[in-house]
Design an enzyme around this catalytic site. Structure first.
Site, PDB file in Angstrom:
ATOM      1  N   GLU A   1    -104.526  16.308 -31.310  1.00 40.28           N
ATOM      2  CA  GLU A   1    -103.510  15.491 -32.026  1.00 40.28           C
ATOM      3  C   GLU A   1    -103.781  13.825 -31.588  1.00 40.28           C
ATOM      4  O   GLU A   1    -103.420  13.365 -30.535  1.00 40.28           O
ATOM      5  CB  GLU A   1    -102.078  15.613 -31.615  1.00 40.28           C
ATOM      6  CG  GLU A   1    -101.704  16.749 -32.117  1.00 40.28           C
ATOM      7  CD  GLU A   1     -99.950  16.490 -32.399  1.00 40.28           C
ATOM      8  OE1 GLU A   1     -99.573  17.048 -33.409  1.00 40.28           O
ATOM      9  OE2 GLU A   1     -99.334  16.099 -31.423  1.00 40.28           O
TER      10      GLU A   1
ATOM     11  N   ASN B   1     -92.625  20.795 -35.563  1.00 42.45           N
ATOM     12  CA  ASN B   1     -92.009  20.014 -34.749  1.00 42.45           C
ATOM     13  C   ASN B   1     -91.178  18.949 -35.157  1.00 42.45           C
ATOM     14  O   ASN B   1     -91.417  17.830 -35.457  1.00 42.45           O
ATOM     15  CB  ASN B   1     -93.238  19.211 -33.844  1.00 42.45           C
ATOM     16  CG  ASN B   1     -92.623  18.364 -32.676  1.00 42.45           C
ATOM     17  OD1 ASN B   1     -91.645  18.537 -32.383  1.00 42.45           O
ATOM     18  ND2 ASN B   1     -93.241  17.595 -32.029  1.00 42.45           N
TER      19      ASN B   1
ATOM     20  N   HIS C   1     -97.076  16.887 -25.341  1.00 45.52           N
ATOM     21  CA  HIS C   1     -97.378  16.259 -26.721  1.00 45.52           C
ATOM     22  C   HIS C   1     -97.378  14.617 -26.076  1.00 45.52           C
ATOM     23  O   HIS C   1     -96.834  14.297 -25.007  1.00 45.52           O
ATOM     24  CB  HIS C   1     -96.027  16.394 -27.340  1.00 45.52           C
ATOM     25  CG  HIS C   1     -95.860  15.994 -28.690  1.00 45.52           C
ATOM     26  ND1 HIS C   1     -95.712  14.414 -28.896  1.00 45.52           N
ATOM     27  CD2 HIS C   1     -96.157  16.113 -29.946  1.00 45.52           C
ATOM     28  CE1 HIS C   1     -95.918  14.005 -30.048  1.00 45.52           C
ATOM     29  NE2 HIS C   1     -95.935  15.454 -30.994  1.00 45.52           N
TER      30      HIS C   1
ATOM     31  N   GLY D   1     -95.129  16.965 -37.877  1.00 50.61           N
ATOM     32  CA  GLY D   1     -94.045  16.332 -37.540  1.00 50.61           C
ATOM     33  C   GLY D   1     -93.163  16.151 -38.750  1.00 50.61           C
ATOM     34  O   GLY D   1     -92.408  16.905 -39.184  1.00 50.61           O
ATOM     35  N   GLY D   2     -93.488  15.001 -39.315  1.00 54.30           N
ATOM     36  CA  GLY D   2     -92.634  14.353 -40.259  1.00 54.30           C
ATOM     37  C   GLY D   2     -92.470  15.211 -41.411  1.00 54.30           C
ATOM     38  O   GLY D   2     -91.376  15.594 -41.913  1.00 54.30           O
TER      39      GLY D   2
ATOM     40  N   GLU E   1     -96.056  12.151 -26.943  1.00 52.29           N
ATOM     41  CA  GLU E   1     -94.750  11.349 -26.860  1.00 52.29           C
ATOM     42  C   GLU E   1     -94.206  11.775 -25.321  1.00 52.29           C
ATOM     43  O   GLU E   1     -93.460  11.072 -24.923  1.00 52.29           O
ATOM     44  CB  GLU E   1     -93.726  11.857 -27.975  1.00 52.29           C
ATOM     45  CG  GLU E   1     -94.253  11.079 -29.320  1.00 52.29           C
ATOM     46  CD  GLU E   1     -93.629  11.896 -30.598  1.00 52.29           C
ATOM     47  OE1 GLU E   1     -92.985  12.633 -30.428  1.00 52.29           O
ATOM     48  OE2 GLU E   1     -94.226  11.392 -31.705  1.00 52.29           O
TER      49      GLU E   1
ATOM     50  N   GLY F   1     -97.499  10.012 -36.617  1.00 47.36           N
ATOM     51  CA  GLY F   1     -96.581   9.418 -37.216  1.00 47.36           C
ATOM     52  C   GLY F   1     -96.844   8.155 -37.930  1.00 47.36           C
ATOM     53  O   GLY F   1     -95.943   7.288 -38.131  1.00 47.36           O
TER      54      GLY F   1
ATOM     55  N   LYS G   1     -89.006  17.413 -33.518  1.00 49.92           N
ATOM     56  CA  LYS G   1     -88.708  16.576 -32.636  1.00 49.92           C
ATOM     57  C   LYS G   1     -87.064  16.186 -32.406  1.00 49.92           C
ATOM     58  O   LYS G   1     -86.328  17.309 -32.739  1.00 49.92           O
ATOM     59  CB  LYS G   1     -89.354  15.136 -33.272  1.00 49.92           C
ATOM     60  CG  LYS G   1     -90.943  15.058 -33.364  1.00 49.92           C
ATOM     61  CD  LYS G   1     -91.658  13.978 -33.461  1.00 49.92           C
ATOM     62  CE  LYS G   1     -93.061  14.571 -33.760  1.00 49.92           C
ATOM     63  NZ  LYS G   1     -93.985  13.272 -33.755  1.00 49.92           N
TER      64      LYS G   1
ATOM     65  N   SER H   1     -99.710  13.352 -38.922  1.00 45.86           N
ATOM     66  CA  SER H   1     -99.728  12.799 -40.372  1.00 45.86           C
ATOM     67  C   SER H   1    -100.200  13.708 -41.460  1.00 45.86           C
ATOM     68  O   SER H   1    -100.799  13.435 -42.424  1.00 45.86           O
ATOM     69  CB  SER H   1    -100.431  11.479 -40.707  1.00 45.86           C
ATOM     70  OG  SER H   1     -99.911  10.424 -39.793  1.00 45.86           O
TER      71      SER H   1
HETATM   72  P1  PGA Z   1     -96.670  13.621 -37.527  1.00 47.18           P
HETATM   73  O1  PGA Z   1     -96.137  14.255 -36.209  1.00 47.18           O
HETATM   74  O2  PGA Z   1     -96.801  14.898 -38.400  1.00 47.18           O
HETATM   75  O3  PGA Z   1     -95.292  13.086 -38.007  1.00 47.18           O
HETATM   76  O4  PGA Z   1     -97.527  12.783 -37.350  1.00 47.18           O
HETATM   77  C1  PGA Z   1     -97.244  15.075 -35.554  1.00 47.18           C
HETATM   78  C2  PGA Z   1     -96.720  15.570 -34.245  1.00 47.18           C
HETATM   79  O5  PGA Z   1     -96.270  14.487 -33.534  1.00 47.18           O
HETATM   80  O6  PGA Z   1     -96.926  16.572 -33.709  1.00 47.18           O
END
Ligand code: PGA
Length: 248
Positions: A167, A9, A95, A229-230, A97, A173, A11, A208
């Site tokens: 999640e 992802n 998600h 994500g990251g 967010e 994050g 983002k 993470s």
């Molecule tokens: P992250 O994000 O791996 O940066 O924690 C995961 C996500 O938001 O799907």
């Protein structure tokens, strides 16, 4: 059917050239990983470019969101049909967010899941609890409530098509992933609660995940993969995650 599944992802990061470079590097470095489905979720604006790059690869394309309506006067929105036409097979829905910053409710999420399924897109439904809810022992209730507010309104054959991404909000994050035991506990309780379809649904973990903690998480009996994500913004890390998943 359960399958190994890894989604990146991206983002709201990058620009046309950096995303194309990233995707190009990921496709080249992961071309021998045929045992897991790898999906890239770029921002809407770059779906077309990424779609062209992925054309001859074994990677798939997905979108980070869709509109809950079919089409019409919804300024600024993008429909399931539009992303499907661009070559997407997957869409991320719910998600945290989107739930937090854009006030998406379980009702919006249900409508989005319906639009996705009507357009032959596989929804990746995100669910998860806050730290306060976890501390209060409410994790299972919160998660099953988020899942059933979608599952209760669609047929069982459709439920099987939805990939569920657990999640925990506090892990996204934050650099602090859930422990492998906590991930396994939650995913096994999801399977148990899904009863007849529990063994056939693909369940993944996100929050993470990185090459240091992934192996222990991917090895858990009920974990089919990850939503990243990251670490998906770094081709070396993302390809390493695909390798680890392919090998467990
Ligand atoms: P992250 O994000 O791996 O940066 O924690 C995961 C996500 O938001 O799907």
């Amino acid at each position: 059917m359960r399958r190994k599944f890894l989604a990146g992802n991206l983002k709201m990061n990058g620009c046309s050239s950096s995303i194309c470079e990233l995707v190009d590097a990921i496709t080249t470095r992961s071309k021998n990983f045929h045992d897991c489905d790898v999906v890239i979720l770029p921002p809407y604006l770059y779906l077309n470019e990424v779609s062209l790059l992925l054309e001859k690869s074994h990677l798939s394309l997905g979108s980070q969101n869709i509109c809950q309506f079919n089409n019409g006067s919804y300024t600024g929105e993008i429909s399931a049909e539009m992303i499907s036409e661009l070559g997407c097979d997957y869409v991320l829905i719910g998600h945290s967010e989107r739930r937090n910053f854009f006030l998406e409710t379980n009702n919006h999420i249900l409508e989005k899941v319906k639009r996705a399924l009507e357009n032959n897109l596989t929804p990746i439904l995100c669910v998860g609890e806050t730290m306060e809810e976890r501390a209060a022992g409410q994790t299972e209730n919160i998660i099953m409530d988020q899942i059933s507010s979608t599952h209760d309104y669609i047929g069982i054959s459709q439920q099987e098509k939805i990939i569920i991404a657990y999640e925990p909000i506090w892990a996204i994050g934050s650099g602090k992933a859930a422990s492998e035991n906590d991930v396994q506990d939650v995913l096994s309780s999801i399977r148990r609660n899904l009863e007849t379809i529990g063994d056939s649904v693909t369940l993944i973990y996100g929050g993470s995940v990185n090459p240091e903690n992934a192996q222990a998480i991917f090895e858990q009996a009920d974990v089919d993969g990850g939503l990243i994500g990251g670490a998906s913004l770094d081709e070396k890390k993302f390809v390493e995650l695909a390798r680890l998943l392919q090998e467990v």
